[in-house]
Design an enzyme around this catalytic site. Structure first.
Site, PDB file in Angstrom:
ATOM      1  N   CYS A  20       0.733  -1.334   0.076  1.00 37.24           N
ATOM      2  CA  CYS A  20      -0.053   0.030   0.034  1.00 37.24           C
ATOM      3  C   CYS A  20       0.837   1.291   0.246  1.00 37.24           C
ATOM      4  O   CYS A  20       0.233   2.447  -0.275  1.00 37.24           O
ATOM      5  CB  CYS A  20      -0.886  -0.211   1.311  1.00 37.24           C
ATOM      6  SG  CYS A  20      -2.157  -1.232   1.163  1.00 37.24           S
ATOM      7  N   ASP A  54     -15.261  10.579  -6.131  1.00 33.95           N
ATOM      8  CA  ASP A  54     -15.481   9.561  -6.975  1.00 33.95           C
ATOM      9  C   ASP A  54     -14.300   9.619  -8.335  1.00 33.95           C
ATOM     10  O   ASP A  54     -14.243  10.964  -8.590  1.00 33.95           O
ATOM     11  CB  ASP A  54     -16.807   9.568  -7.602  1.00 33.95           C
ATOM     12  CG  ASP A  54     -17.079   8.365  -8.777  1.00 33.95           C
ATOM     13  OD1 ASP A  54     -16.661   7.075  -8.287  1.00 33.95           O
ATOM     14  OD2 ASP A  54     -17.699   8.462  -9.528  1.00 33.95           O
ATOM     15  N   GLU A 101     -14.210  -1.046   1.967  1.00 33.00           N
ATOM     16  CA  GLU A 101     -12.781  -1.003   1.067  1.00 33.00           C
ATOM     17  C   GLU A 101     -13.010  -2.118   0.067  1.00 33.00           C
ATOM     18  O   GLU A 101     -12.335  -1.866  -0.985  1.00 33.00           O
ATOM     19  CB  GLU A 101     -11.392  -0.854   1.907  1.00 33.00           C
ATOM     20  CG  GLU A 101     -10.432  -0.541   0.870  1.00 33.00           C
ATOM     21  CD  GLU A 101      -9.186  -0.311   1.689  1.00 33.00           C
ATOM     22  OE1 GLU A 101      -8.932   0.704   1.954  1.00 33.00           O
ATOM     23  OE2 GLU A 101      -8.350  -1.362   1.863  1.00 33.00           O
ATOM     24  N   HIS A 151      -3.093   2.653  -5.797  1.00 36.23           N
ATOM     25  CA  HIS A 151      -3.922   1.619  -6.439  1.00 36.23           C
ATOM     26  C   HIS A 151      -5.368   1.803  -6.173  1.00 36.23           C
ATOM     27  O   HIS A 151      -5.581   3.172  -5.443  1.00 36.23           O
ATOM     28  CB  HIS A 151      -3.650   0.566  -5.696  1.00 36.23           C
ATOM     29  CG  HIS A 151      -3.598   0.220  -4.338  1.00 36.23           C
ATOM     30  ND1 HIS A 151      -2.732   0.958  -3.253  1.00 36.23           N
ATOM     31  CD2 HIS A 151      -4.559   0.179  -3.402  1.00 36.23           C
ATOM     32  CE1 HIS A 151      -3.176   0.966  -2.219  1.00 36.23           C
ATOM     33  NE2 HIS A 151      -4.457   0.335  -2.340  1.00 36.23           N
ATOM     34  N   HIS A 195      -9.579   1.246  -5.308  1.00 38.86           N
ATOM     35  CA  HIS A 195     -10.520   0.593  -4.710  1.00 38.86           C
ATOM     36  C   HIS A 195     -12.056   1.058  -5.193  1.00 38.86           C
ATOM     37  O   HIS A 195     -12.292   2.053  -5.596  1.00 38.86           O
ATOM     38  CB  HIS A 195     -10.606   0.695  -3.094  1.00 38.86           C
ATOM     39  CG  HIS A 195      -9.356   0.205  -2.510  1.00 38.86           C
ATOM     40  ND1 HIS A 195      -9.085  -1.282  -2.392  1.00 38.86           N
ATOM     41  CD2 HIS A 195      -8.397   0.626  -2.127  1.00 38.86           C
ATOM     42  CE1 HIS A 195      -8.250  -1.260  -1.595  1.00 38.86           C
ATOM     43  NE2 HIS A 195      -7.517  -0.219  -1.554  1.00 38.86           N
TER      44      HIS A 195
HETATM   45 NI    NI Z   1      -5.769   0.281  -0.423  1.00 42.05          NI
END
Ligand code: NI
Length: 222
Positions: A115, A161, A206, A121, A123
């Site tokens: 992370c 978003d 998440e 990255h 989600h």
């Molecule tokens: Ni994450």
């Protein structure tokens, strides 16, 4: 002495004691369509807090005891004793990475693992927002769900978003955008906007396996 009031509610009658000991009441299931004689005969007594446990199971009748304030759940509650919660769910996608500038590069890698990758990255977050209150007698609604949808659109979707949470959400500036911190920020954004009922819970997933709950008293940080 206080006063006893009885309110029929489906299969139960709710007996309310409004004198001393008013924080206790009893919810007595009716057998054969009538209040059991052994209960009605001693009705004052069963509503006194110290005597309620003595009546448990007496004569085969089940007496449920509830606190009058706070969260009330169960069958046979009159409307004024109920807390109703409604929930709206939305989804948004966002990117993040975890990095504490006070840690060394090695510490950041050790604590945050993959992370910590500075390229981030993504989600697909799922947000559930729960409002608690009593339905308005004229609309039957705790809160107009269209109004809640508009609030979520403005406060959450437009802010988060398809954003990079480390860089693009001012409310998260200086914070590591963990699920915990994102959920707490969402609570703080929504809480002042809820004018009917009150914000009861913010739940942020998440992933399907990981979610965070924020509720009054444990997440509304200044
Ligand atoms: Ni994450």
């Amino acid at each position: 002495m206080g006063r006893i009031s009885a309110e029929a509610c489906g299969a139960c009658v709710v007996l309310t004691w409004t004198g001393s000991g008013a924080d206790r009441w009893a919810n007595v299931p009716i057998r054969n369509g009538a209040l059991p004689e052994s209960v009605s005969g001693g009705v004052h007594q069963i509503l006194l807090p110290r005597t309620v446990p003595l009546l448990r199971g007496a004569g085969g009748f089940v007496v449920e005891e509830h606190a009058r304030s706070g969260s009330l759940e169960g069958a046979g509650l009159s409307r004024k004793d109920c807390m109703i919660r409604i929930t709206r769910k939305i989804e948004f996608s966002a990117a993040h990475f975890y990095h504490n500038p006070n840690f060394s590069a090695e510490e950041n890698r050790r604590v945050f693992g993959k992370c910590n990758n500075p390229h981030g990255h993504g989600h697909n977050y799922v947000l559930e927002v729960t409002i608690a209150g009593e339905p308005d007698p004229t609309t039957g609604m705790v809160l107009d769900l269209k109004e809640l949808k508009d609030i979520l659109q403005t406060e959450v979707m437009e802010r988060m978003d398809h954003r990079h949470l480390n860089y693009e959400v001012p409310e998260l500036a200086g914070q590591i955008p963990t699920c915990e911190n994102i959920a707490a920020v969402i609570w703080k954004l929504l809480e002042p906007k809820i004018k009917s009922g009150r914000l009861d819970r913010v739940r942020l997933y998440e992933s399907p396996e990981l979610f965070v709950d924020v509720s009054a008293g444990n997440g509304a940080r200044a």
